[in-house]
Design a protein around this motif. Sequence first.
Motif, mmCIF file in Angstrom:
data_model
loop_
_atom_site.group_PDB
_atom_site.id
_atom_site.type_symbol
_atom_site.label_atom_id
_atom_site.label_comp_id
_atom_site.label_asym_id
_atom_site.label_seq_id
_atom_site.Cartn_x
_atom_site.Cartn_y
_atom_site.Cartn_z
ATOM 1 N N CYS A 33 -5.398 -8.546 1.395
ATOM 2 C CA CYS A 33 -5.990 -7.220 1.180
ATOM 3 C C CYS A 33 -6.014 -6.810 -0.281
ATOM 4 C CB CYS A 33 -5.249 -6.173 2.010
ATOM 5 S SG CYS A 33 -3.501 -5.982 1.582
ATOM 6 N N TYR A 34 -5.276 -7.529 -1.151
ATOM 7 C CA TYR A 34 -5.314 -7.203 -2.579
ATOM 8 C C TYR A 34 -6.635 -7.625 -3.206
ATOM 9 C CZ TYR A 34 -0.282 -6.112 -2.787
ATOM 10 O OH TYR A 34 0.964 -5.556 -2.618
ATOM 11 N N GLY A 35 -7.376 -8.516 -2.520
ATOM 12 C CA GLY A 35 -8.693 -8.903 -3.020
ATOM 13 C C GLY A 35 -8.724 -10.174 -3.823
ATOM 14 N N LEU B 95 -1.558 -3.673 7.891
ATOM 15 C CA LEU B 95 -2.786 -2.959 7.541
ATOM 16 C C LEU B 95 -3.778 -3.009 8.698
ATOM 17 C CD1 LEU B 95 -4.509 -1.472 5.466
ATOM 18 C CD2 LEU B 95 -5.190 -3.697 4.525
ATOM 19 N N VAL B 96 -3.947 -4.184 9.315
ATOM 20 C CA VAL B 96 -4.856 -4.319 10.449
ATOM 21 C C VAL B 96 -4.409 -3.434 11.608
ATOM 22 C CG1 VAL B 96 -5.612 -5.923 12.254
ATOM 23 C CG2 VAL B 96 -5.700 -6.611 9.849
ATOM 24 N N LEU B 97 -3.103 -3.303 11.783
ATOM 25 C CA LEU B 97 -2.566 -2.497 12.886
ATOM 26 C C LEU B 97 -2.583 -0.999 12.577
ATOM 27 C CD1 LEU B 97 0.499 -4.727 13.879
ATOM 28 C CD2 LEU B 97 -1.702 -4.531 15.069
ATOM 29 N N GLY B 98 -3.087 -0.633 11.412
ATOM 30 C CA GLY B 98 -3.146 0.782 11.054
ATOM 31 C C GLY B 98 -1.839 1.338 10.553
ATOM 32 N N ARG B 99 -0.866 0.469 10.270
ATOM 33 C CA ARG B 99 0.450 0.932 9.840
ATOM 34 C C ARG B 99 0.536 1.150 8.332
ATOM 35 N NH1 ARG B 99 4.810 -2.080 13.754
ATOM 36 N NH2 ARG B 99 3.735 -1.654 15.714
ATOM 37 N N VAL B 100 -0.531 0.880 7.652
ATOM 38 C CA VAL B 100 -0.663 1.194 6.232
ATOM 39 C C VAL B 100 -1.996 1.900 6.065
ATOM 40 C CG1 VAL B 100 -0.796 0.306 3.880
ATOM 41 C CG2 VAL B 100 0.689 -0.827 5.545
ATOM 42 N N PRO C 113 -5.056 2.626 3.970
ATOM 43 C CA PRO C 113 -5.652 1.994 2.783
ATOM 44 C C PRO C 113 -5.834 2.941 1.606
ATOM 45 C CG PRO C 113 -6.844 1.370 4.778
ATOM 46 C CD PRO C 113 -5.895 2.467 5.164
ATOM 47 N N ASP C 114 -6.177 4.195 1.880
ATOM 48 C CA ASP C 114 -6.439 5.134 0.791
ATOM 49 C C ASP C 114 -5.173 5.788 0.260
ATOM 50 O OD1 ASP C 114 -6.044 6.473 3.177
ATOM 51 O OD2 ASP C 114 -7.371 8.137 2.652
ATOM 52 N N LYS C 115 -4.006 5.462 0.863
ATOM 53 C CA LYS C 115 -2.744 6.041 0.403
ATOM 54 C C LYS C 115 -1.844 5.015 -0.271
ATOM 55 C CE LYS C 115 -3.537 10.156 2.144
ATOM 56 N NZ LYS C 115 -3.697 11.337 1.274
ATOM 57 N N PHE C 116 -2.302 3.778 -0.374
ATOM 58 C CA PHE C 116 -1.482 2.718 -0.962
ATOM 59 C C PHE C 116 -1.229 3.021 -2.439
ATOM 60 C CE2 PHE C 116 -0.558 -1.664 -2.381
ATOM 61 C CZ PHE C 116 0.337 -2.035 -1.395
ATOM 62 N N GLY D 138 -2.846 6.085 -3.621
ATOM 63 C CA GLY D 138 -4.269 6.026 -3.916
ATOM 64 C C GLY D 138 -4.622 5.347 -5.217
ATOM 65 N N ARG D 139 -3.617 4.837 -5.940
ATOM 66 C CA ARG D 139 -3.890 4.195 -7.231
ATOM 67 C C ARG D 139 -4.436 2.784 -7.069
ATOM 68 N NH1 ARG D 139 1.881 5.894 -10.089
ATOM 69 N NH2 ARG D 139 1.729 8.123 -9.617
ATOM 70 N N MET D 140 -4.268 2.205 -5.887
ATOM 71 C CA MET D 140 -4.745 0.842 -5.638
ATOM 72 C C MET D 140 -5.429 0.806 -4.286
ATOM 73 S SD MET D 140 -2.503 -2.652 -5.488
ATOM 74 C CE MET D 140 -3.241 -4.208 -4.992
ATOM 75 N N ARG D 141 -6.637 0.315 -4.264
ATOM 76 C CA ARG D 141 -7.378 0.192 -3.016
ATOM 77 C C ARG D 141 -7.095 -1.166 -2.397
ATOM 78 N NH1 ARG D 141 -9.388 4.396 -0.438
ATOM 79 N NH2 ARG D 141 -10.874 2.958 0.530
#
Length: 366
Positions: A44-46, A58-63, A65-68, A71-74
């Motif tokens: 997910c870091y790209g 992340l896939v399970l919704g436990r992270v 994405p816009d709050k990582f 919000g400084r890192m997508r």
Amino acid sequence: MPIGVPVLDIHTVGAGGGSIARVDEGGAVRVGPDSAGADPGPACYGIGNQPTVTDANLVLGRVAPDKFLAGRMRIDATRSALAIRSALSSYSNDEYRSALGIVRVANAVMERALRVVSLERGYDPRDFTLVPFGGAGPQHACELAEALGMTTVLVPRYPGVLSALGVAIADVSKNYSRTVMLCADDDFIGIHVAFRDMEQTAIEEMNDEGFDAQEVRLLRSLDVRYRGQSFDLSVDWPVDGSYAEIADLFHVAHQARFGYAHAGQSIEVVNVRLQASVHPELPTMETQLPISSIPQPVAVLDVWFGGGPVSSAAYDRESLHAGDRFSGPALVTQMDATMVIPPGWDVEVDRFGNLPATLDGEGQQV
């Protein structure tokens, strides 16, 4: 030659947020010990393409994405799903089922490690509170606690930097030891002499570092064993320093560690140890007066627990106040970590900003 030296008793686990997931030759999901690290990092870091525990969460919704990192890192949930489907296709074509498998395996690895430092050392984990740290620790803590029969979890105010904070405010400490090899029929005056000499050295060395003798705290301990044993256990120095009291302390420690003790057998003091420490000037941790309110979530997300997605409230930790209460399923996001609160867990923010979570008896493991 075997040589006994002081070490930090740390049991490490090869299952963190960057641990790489794969399917072995037998078709079972494995997690770690190989890690994607920070570079290339989770898919997910790209940059990298290998699925990790972070990708599964992340896939399970436990992270969120816009709050990582506040919000400084997508981060990219689509890349996580593709990496999981690609690497675990022989296990399942469903990225959600595969992600649940990754988290279950990671939890099992961490659970085994917790058993090593608790049950295998004579401690019942149900008598303790689980304190997670690191960016990913709070994502797994409640489920680990349930698996071990624990009912309380305490997430510190800054879990992602807890280790760094601890080092910054730790005591200035020096440790000394001397081998004495004294038995019941020996003159125990040698122990007192050893402690006196070590304490004098400790005071002098602390004074060289700019500390007054009045600031130095001295803690005595002994390494004790049964006569003929090849290993010893550490016990605190008793108040009166008598052989009988030392023996009683050792028998209790031996019973707790190994499940048996020989109360009538002679003991042997192998080493005497001294810890000299000074408390540094600590920063003032902001405290808050409880206001006992129900906080408002900043979002409602679908988070996977067990059989499928569950509508879960997401809270911003910076907006929580002492006394705030809420229940799972929920997420708490902050710059350095995300806390996952499964169904059946209740949270009440304490006056230091920590997040104590309690299992209410209706818990549900992943």
